[in-house]
Design an enzyme around this catalytic site. Structure first.
Site, short mmCIF file in Angstrom:
data_model
loop_
_atom_site.label_atom_id
_atom_site.label_comp_id
_atom_site.label_asym_id
_atom_site.label_seq_id
_atom_site.Cartn_x
_atom_site.Cartn_y
_atom_site.Cartn_z
N HIS A 83 34.97 52.62 31.26
CA HIS A 83 35.97 51.80 31.94
C HIS A 83 36.70 50.96 30.90
CE1 HIS A 83 37.83 49.63 35.23
NE2 HIS A 83 37.78 48.58 34.42
N SER A 186 34.45 41.92 39.19
CA SER A 186 35.33 42.90 39.81
C SER A 186 35.05 44.30 39.23
CB SER A 186 36.79 42.49 39.54
OG SER A 186 37.67 43.53 39.81
N1 URA Z 1 40.25 45.47 36.29
C1 URA Z 1 39.55 45.25 37.42
O1 URA Z 1 39.08 46.18 38.07
N2 URA Z 1 39.38 43.99 37.84
C2 URA Z 1 39.87 42.92 37.18
O2 URA Z 1 39.65 41.81 37.60
C3 URA Z 1 40.62 43.15 35.99
C4 URA Z 1 40.78 44.44 35.56
#
Ligand code: URA
Length: 427
Positions: A83, A186
């Site tokens: 990610h 998040s």
């Molecule tokens: N990517 C995400 O999924 N959440 C965030 O808060 C920032 C980047």
């Protein structure tokens, strides 16, 4: 009993929230009994006051519990995902997912769409004729389990951390994106709910990233690695440079085309280096030894996987990519070395040309974007082409040119080259 106003006030005044308060507020927000304006106020209080390690872990767990978890434990090969926290020209997922699958791992890569100046992996892949981002849980599972494919890049289903979907949309319009605990929870709530057993985080640092300096990036990486490890996901983070865009393109079909160059054994040195470094780290995390991803790029097996991956999601790997109707070039005003190329300005230019969206759900132009002809370290002469801008809507050229004209620094002396990978967190 809890209530939203006292939870907001507690955080506003710098208190530590209890697990009960956190569970209550995330559950109420998911069900709609905590209003958007209350959650926005709480998010702003968290931006200012932060969350300590226990609060962050409870907040992340509550976001995961707002939906369902995926389970890939019956897949014979180890699962590992990557990610990125988001940058300009960051098309690395496109060559990386098939490359790591070609090395023997299963790669579940749930991705997002672009918003603002950073592009979205799904928008890029949707420039391939027929390719579908929305797959059912059964489809994801069967593509991953298929040893001839083994990589899937798709949209996260509605039931994967739904609290994050709602909260992210609110943060985006309330100036509350830039918070280390909110970003960490998040990202990690989605990755833990996704069910991968290993995870490599590419935490971007610099002008084109959320984290502008290495100390903040290290703090974010450390928080995410701790959340992953606590949840039993083997997690490593690389801190990587995002001052200049990655590679030579920013825009949907343009980035697919550049990814195909990497899969064919070519491509700009920075994307090739980052793709191979991330692939090696993913293999270590997955416990796969004795295979060098560089060999799988060179012998064509990563390209074979790409074709299988695209076809498995309905795409035609041989279909020509869309090309924008109009183009305009930007040229150098003086001789010298390029010392600076502001990633944010290039991202904004691509977005203004139509490669990105202003509001969720808007369509994007597949062919729009920026192709760079020179990068920091290159020597240029006055009048030489620096970039070509592409769009179907030429009235956007002036606005985009304004952004990209300001992106370049040119001087008499060559800049010192800085590395792509700046640091690593986790083992
Ligand atoms: N990517 C995400 O999924 N959440 C965030 O808060 C920032 C980047």
């Amino acid at each position: 009993m809890s209530d939203a106003v006292s939870i907001i006030a507690a955080k506003r005044d710098g208190h530590i929230l209890t697990k009960r308060q956190i569970d209550w507020v995330i559950d109420g927000f998911t069900r709609g009994t905590v209003a958007d304006e209350q959650m926005s106020a709480l998010a702003m209080a968290i931006v200012w006051r932060g969350l300590d390690r226990r609060e962050l872990s409870d907040w992340t767990a509550a976001m995961i519990d707002s939906g369902s978890r995926m389970d890939f434990s019956d897949i014979a090969r180890p699962t590992v995902d990557k990610h990125s926290t988001g940058g300009v020209g960051d098309k690395i997922t496109l060559p990386l997912a098939p490359l790591v699958a070609a090395c023997g791992a299963a790669v579940p890569q749930l991705s997002g769409r672009g918003l603002g100046h950073t592009g979205g992996t799904l928008d890029k892949l949707e420039s391939i004729a027929g390719w579908r981002a929305d797959l059912s849980a059964e489809e994801i599972h069967s593509i991953l389990a298929d040893s001839a494919v083994g990589a899937v890049v798709c949209a996260a289903g509605a039931d994967l951390a739904p609290a994050d979907k709602r909260l992210y949309a609110l943060r985006d319009v309330t100036g509350t994106v830039e918070s280390i605990p909110l970003i960490a929870s998040s990202i990690m709530s989605k990755k833990i709910a996704e069910g991968t057993s290993g995870l490599v985080l590419d935490v971007k640092v610099g002008a084109g990233a959320f984290m502008k300096n290495i100390d903040d990036a290290r703090e974010l990486a450390t928080a995410m690695v701790a959340l992953g490890s606590d949840a039993g996901v083997r997690t490593v983070a690389l801190l990587t440079a995002m001052d200049a865009p990655l590679g030579m393109t920013a825009g949907n079909a343009l980035e697919v085309e550049e990814s195909l160059e990497v899969l064919s054994g070519g491509g700009h040195a920075d994307i090739v280096e980052l793709t191979i470094t991330l692939a090696r780290t993913m293999l270590t995390v997955a416990g796969i030894e004795g295979i060098d991803p560089a060999d799988k790029l060179a012998d064509g097996s990563a390209m074979d996987r790409w074709r299988a991956m695209v076809a498995a999601q309905g795409g035609d790997p041989d279909a020509p990519l869309p090309v924008a109707k109009e183009s305009r070039t930007v040229t150098a005003e003086q001789d010298g070395f390029i010392t600076e190329l502001d990633a944010m300005a290039v991202g904004v230019a691509a977005w203004r040309l139509g490669a990105g969206r202003e509001r969720q759900g808007e369509p994007v132009q597949a062919g729009a974007g920026v192709r760079l002809h020179a990068k920091p370290g290159d020597r240029v002469v006055a009048g030489q082409q620096l970039a070509t801008l592409y769009t179907d809507t030429p009235e956007k050229f002036d606005y985009a040119t304004e952004a990209i004209d300001a992106a370049w620094g040119i001087s008499d002396s060559a800049p010192v080259r800085s590395p792509i990978v700046l640091d690593r967190v986790g083992r």
